[in-house]
Design a protein around this motif. Sequence first.
Motif, PDB file in Angstrom:
ATOM      1  N   SER A 142       4.695   0.218  -5.281  1.00  0.00           N
ATOM      2  CA  SER A 142       6.052  -0.234  -4.965  1.00  0.00           C
ATOM      3  C   SER A 142       6.263  -0.472  -3.480  1.00  0.00           C
ATOM      4  CB  SER A 142       7.087   0.808  -5.423  1.00  0.00           C
ATOM      5  OG  SER A 142       7.119   0.915  -6.807  1.00  0.00           O
ATOM      6  N   ILE A 143       6.909  -1.582  -3.195  1.00  0.00           N
ATOM      7  CA  ILE A 143       7.423  -1.850  -1.855  1.00  0.00           C
ATOM      8  C   ILE A 143       8.878  -1.423  -1.900  1.00  0.00           C
ATOM      9  CG2 ILE A 143       7.923  -3.597  -0.122  1.00  0.00           C
ATOM     10  CD1 ILE A 143       5.566  -5.212  -1.408  1.00  0.00           C
ATOM     11  N   VAL A 144       9.187  -0.318  -1.266  1.00  0.00           N
ATOM     12  CA  VAL A 144      10.513   0.278  -1.343  1.00  0.00           C
ATOM     13  C   VAL A 144      11.402  -0.334  -0.280  1.00  0.00           C
ATOM     14  CG1 VAL A 144      11.798   2.428  -1.049  1.00  0.00           C
ATOM     15  CG2 VAL A 144       9.650   2.427  -2.319  1.00  0.00           C
ATOM     16  N   THR A 145      12.554  -0.859  -0.698  1.00  0.00           N
ATOM     17  CA  THR A 145      13.509  -1.457   0.217  1.00  0.00           C
ATOM     18  C   THR A 145      14.788  -0.655   0.205  1.00  0.00           C
ATOM     19  OG1 THR A 145      12.584  -3.656  -0.168  1.00  0.00           O
ATOM     20  CG2 THR A 145      14.776  -3.554   0.802  1.00  0.00           C
ATOM     21  N   LEU A 146      15.184  -0.147   1.372  1.00  0.00           N
ATOM     22  CA  LEU A 146      16.446   0.563   1.507  1.00  0.00           C
ATOM     23  C   LEU A 146      17.429  -0.399   2.138  1.00  0.00           C
ATOM     24  CD1 LEU A 146      15.121   4.007   2.776  1.00  0.00           C
ATOM     25  CD2 LEU A 146      15.564   3.263   0.439  1.00  0.00           C
ATOM     26  N   SER A 147      18.294  -0.954   1.301  1.00  0.00           N
ATOM     27  CA  SER A 147      19.304  -1.895   1.769  1.00  0.00           C
ATOM     28  C   SER A 147      20.665  -1.332   1.396  1.00  0.00           C
ATOM     29  CB  SER A 147      19.096  -3.275   1.153  1.00  0.00           C
ATOM     30  OG  SER A 147      19.193  -3.198  -0.247  1.00  0.00           O
ATOM     31  N   ILE A 175      18.968  10.305   1.807  1.00  0.00           N
ATOM     32  CA  ILE A 175      18.128  10.286   0.611  1.00  0.00           C
ATOM     33  C   ILE A 175      17.277  11.545   0.646  1.00  0.00           C
ATOM     34  CG2 ILE A 175      16.330   9.065  -0.650  1.00  0.00           C
ATOM     35  CD1 ILE A 175      17.307   6.507   0.797  1.00  0.00           C
ATOM     36  N   ARG A 176      17.422  12.370  -0.390  1.00  0.00           N
ATOM     37  CA  ARG A 176      16.709  13.639  -0.453  1.00  0.00           C
ATOM     38  C   ARG A 176      15.393  13.469  -1.206  1.00  0.00           C
ATOM     39  NH1 ARG A 176      20.037  18.085  -3.204  1.00  0.00           N
ATOM     40  NH2 ARG A 176      21.216  16.316  -2.799  1.00  0.00           N
ATOM     41  N   VAL A 177      14.304  13.765  -0.515  1.00  0.00           N
ATOM     42  CA  VAL A 177      12.981  13.759  -1.137  1.00  0.00           C
ATOM     43  C   VAL A 177      12.679  15.210  -1.492  1.00  0.00           C
ATOM     44  CG1 VAL A 177      10.541  13.227  -0.830  1.00  0.00           C
ATOM     45  CG2 VAL A 177      12.265  11.790   0.263  1.00  0.00           C
ATOM     46  N   SER A 178      12.832  15.546  -2.761  1.00  0.00           N
ATOM     47  CA  SER A 178      12.668  16.940  -3.159  1.00  0.00           C
ATOM     48  C   SER A 178      11.368  17.203  -3.899  1.00  0.00           C
ATOM     49  CB  SER A 178      13.851  17.385  -4.015  1.00  0.00           C
ATOM     50  OG  SER A 178      14.003  16.540  -5.123  1.00  0.00           O
ATOM     51  N   SER A 179      10.703  16.155  -4.356  1.00  0.00           N
ATOM     52  CA  SER A 179       9.429  16.357  -5.039  1.00  0.00           C
ATOM     53  C   SER A 179       8.333  16.569  -4.001  1.00  0.00           C
ATOM     54  CB  SER A 179       9.089  15.154  -5.914  1.00  0.00           C
ATOM     55  OG  SER A 179       8.855  14.027  -5.115  1.00  0.00           O
ATOM     56  N   LEU A 180       7.202  17.049  -4.446  1.00  0.00           N
ATOM     57  CA  LEU A 180       6.093  17.307  -3.542  1.00  0.00           C
ATOM     58  C   LEU A 180       5.682  16.030  -2.808  1.00  0.00           C
ATOM     59  CD1 LEU A 180       4.037  19.273  -2.434  1.00  0.00           C
ATOM     60  CD2 LEU A 180       2.579  18.748  -4.394  1.00  0.00           C
ATOM     61  N   ASN A 181       5.478  14.942  -3.532  1.00  0.00           N
ATOM     62  CA  ASN A 181       5.112  13.659  -2.937  1.00  0.00           C
ATOM     63  C   ASN A 181       5.979  12.559  -3.517  1.00  0.00           C
ATOM     64  OD1 ASN A 181       2.949  14.679  -1.453  1.00  0.00           O
ATOM     65  ND2 ASN A 181       1.484  14.298  -3.078  1.00  0.00           N
ATOM     66  N   ALA A 182       6.727  11.867  -2.667  1.00  0.00           N
ATOM     67  CA  ALA A 182       7.405  10.648  -3.085  1.00  0.00           C
ATOM     68  C   ALA A 182       6.418   9.521  -2.783  1.00  0.00           C
ATOM     69  CB  ALA A 182       8.699  10.461  -2.326  1.00  0.00           C
ATOM     70  N   THR A 183       5.811   8.955  -3.810  1.00  0.00           N
ATOM     71  CA  THR A 183       4.726   7.987  -3.635  1.00  0.00           C
ATOM     72  C   THR A 183       5.268   6.568  -3.570  1.00  0.00           C
ATOM     73  OG1 THR A 183       3.289   9.483  -4.860  1.00  0.00           O
ATOM     74  CG2 THR A 183       2.524   7.230  -4.593  1.00  0.00           C
ATOM     75  N   LEU A 184       4.725   5.784  -2.644  1.00  0.00           N
ATOM     76  CA  LEU A 184       5.153   4.399  -2.482  1.00  0.00           C
ATOM     77  C   LEU A 184       4.037   3.612  -1.808  1.00  0.00           C
ATOM     78  CD1 LEU A 184       7.495   4.149   0.586  1.00  0.00           C
ATOM     79  CD2 LEU A 184       6.546   6.309  -0.134  1.00  0.00           C
ATOM     80  N   GLY A 185       4.204   2.294  -1.776  1.00  0.00           N
ATOM     81  CA  GLY A 185       3.237   1.432  -1.122  1.00  0.00           C
ATOM     82  C   GLY A 185       3.661   1.060   0.285  1.00  0.00           C
ATOM     83  N   ALA A 186       4.947   0.746   0.490  1.00  0.00           N
ATOM     84  CA  ALA A 186       5.498   0.381   1.792  1.00  0.00           C
ATOM     85  C   ALA A 186       6.984   0.709   1.783  1.00  0.00           C
ATOM     86  CB  ALA A 186       5.283  -1.102   2.065  1.00  0.00           C
ATOM     87  N   GLN A 202      17.602   4.281  11.718  1.00  0.00           N
ATOM     88  CA  GLN A 202      16.914   4.875  10.568  1.00  0.00           C
ATOM     89  C   GLN A 202      16.109   6.097  10.990  1.00  0.00           C
ATOM     90  OE1 GLN A 202      18.254   3.453   8.237  1.00  0.00           O
ATOM     91  NE2 GLN A 202      18.684   1.417   8.993  1.00  0.00           N
ATOM     92  N   LYS A 203      16.125   7.135  10.127  1.00  0.00           N
ATOM     93  CA  LYS A 203      15.395   8.362  10.436  1.00  0.00           C
ATOM     94  C   LYS A 203      14.613   8.810   9.215  1.00  0.00           C
ATOM     95  CE  LYS A 203      18.881   9.873  13.689  1.00  0.00           C
ATOM     96  NZ  LYS A 203      19.962  10.803  13.955  1.00  0.00           N
ATOM     97  N   VAL A 204      13.350   9.112   9.426  1.00  0.00           N
ATOM     98  CA  VAL A 204      12.512   9.700   8.391  1.00  0.00           C
ATOM     99  C   VAL A 204      12.205  11.114   8.870  1.00  0.00           C
ATOM    100  CG1 VAL A 204      10.326   9.582   7.146  1.00  0.00           C
ATOM    101  CG2 VAL A 204      11.565   7.476   7.695  1.00  0.00           C
ATOM    102  N   ASP A 206      22.883   3.073   8.094  1.00  0.00           N
ATOM    103  CA  ASP A 206      21.937   4.055   8.612  1.00  0.00           C
ATOM    104  C   ASP A 206      21.470   4.950   7.478  1.00  0.00           C
ATOM    105  OD1 ASP A 206      22.404   3.024  11.123  1.00  0.00           O
ATOM    106  OD2 ASP A 206      23.788   4.620  11.708  1.00  0.00           O
ATOM    107  N   TYR A 207      20.162   5.173   7.414  1.00  0.00           N
ATOM    108  CA  TYR A 207      19.581   6.051   6.408  1.00  0.00           C
ATOM    109  C   TYR A 207      18.915   7.244   7.076  1.00  0.00           C
ATOM    110  CZ  TYR A 207      20.098   2.771   2.552  1.00  0.00           C
ATOM    111  OH  TYR A 207      20.604   1.951   1.588  1.00  0.00           O
ATOM    112  N   LEU A 208      19.023   8.393   6.422  1.00  0.00           N
ATOM    113  CA  LEU A 208      18.257   9.579   6.762  1.00  0.00           C
ATOM    114  C   LEU A 208      17.465   9.937   5.517  1.00  0.00           C
ATOM    115  CD1 LEU A 208      17.428  12.138   8.322  1.00  0.00           C
ATOM    116  CD2 LEU A 208      19.551  13.198   7.486  1.00  0.00           C
ATOM    117  N   VAL A 209      16.145   9.925   5.616  1.00  0.00           N
ATOM    118  CA  VAL A 209      15.278  10.344   4.522  1.00  0.00           C
ATOM    119  C   VAL A 209      14.867  11.777   4.852  1.00  0.00           C
ATOM    120  CG1 VAL A 209      13.170   9.875   3.234  1.00  0.00           C
ATOM    121  CG2 VAL A 209      14.493   7.971   4.163  1.00  0.00           C
TER     122      VAL A 209
END
Length: 103
Positions: free
Chosen positions: A31-36, A46-57, A91-93, A65-68
């Motif tokens: 997946s090419i993930v787009t945050l629009s 956006i809360r990443v609560s799983s061990l690995n949030a898997t993506l391609g890009a 944007q913040k990761v 503004d996003y905060l991951v």
Amino acid sequence: EENVWKGAAGAEPADWDDPQNWSRGVPSVASIVTLSGGDSTESSTIRVSSLNATLGALAFSAARDYLVDGNGMLYFGSTAEATISVASGNQKVAVPVAGSSGS
């Protein structure tokens, strides 16, 4: 295959793992993930609560503004497109980022 974030803006974090927050369900390796943000400029977490949030890009493509954030990590699977790009916004990761060999 592009997968667009549909989660609501606002102070309450939205879960990465919730398939309703995505145009094609929870992202996968290809997946090419787009945050629009559509027309909204309200910031989102956006809360990443799983061990690995898997993506391609990952592409940030809105003035919103996003905060991951969260306890998990962004994991870029084996793909030539393993990138993070920002078109606009502040944007913040704030989770670890990792990738397979060749990413």
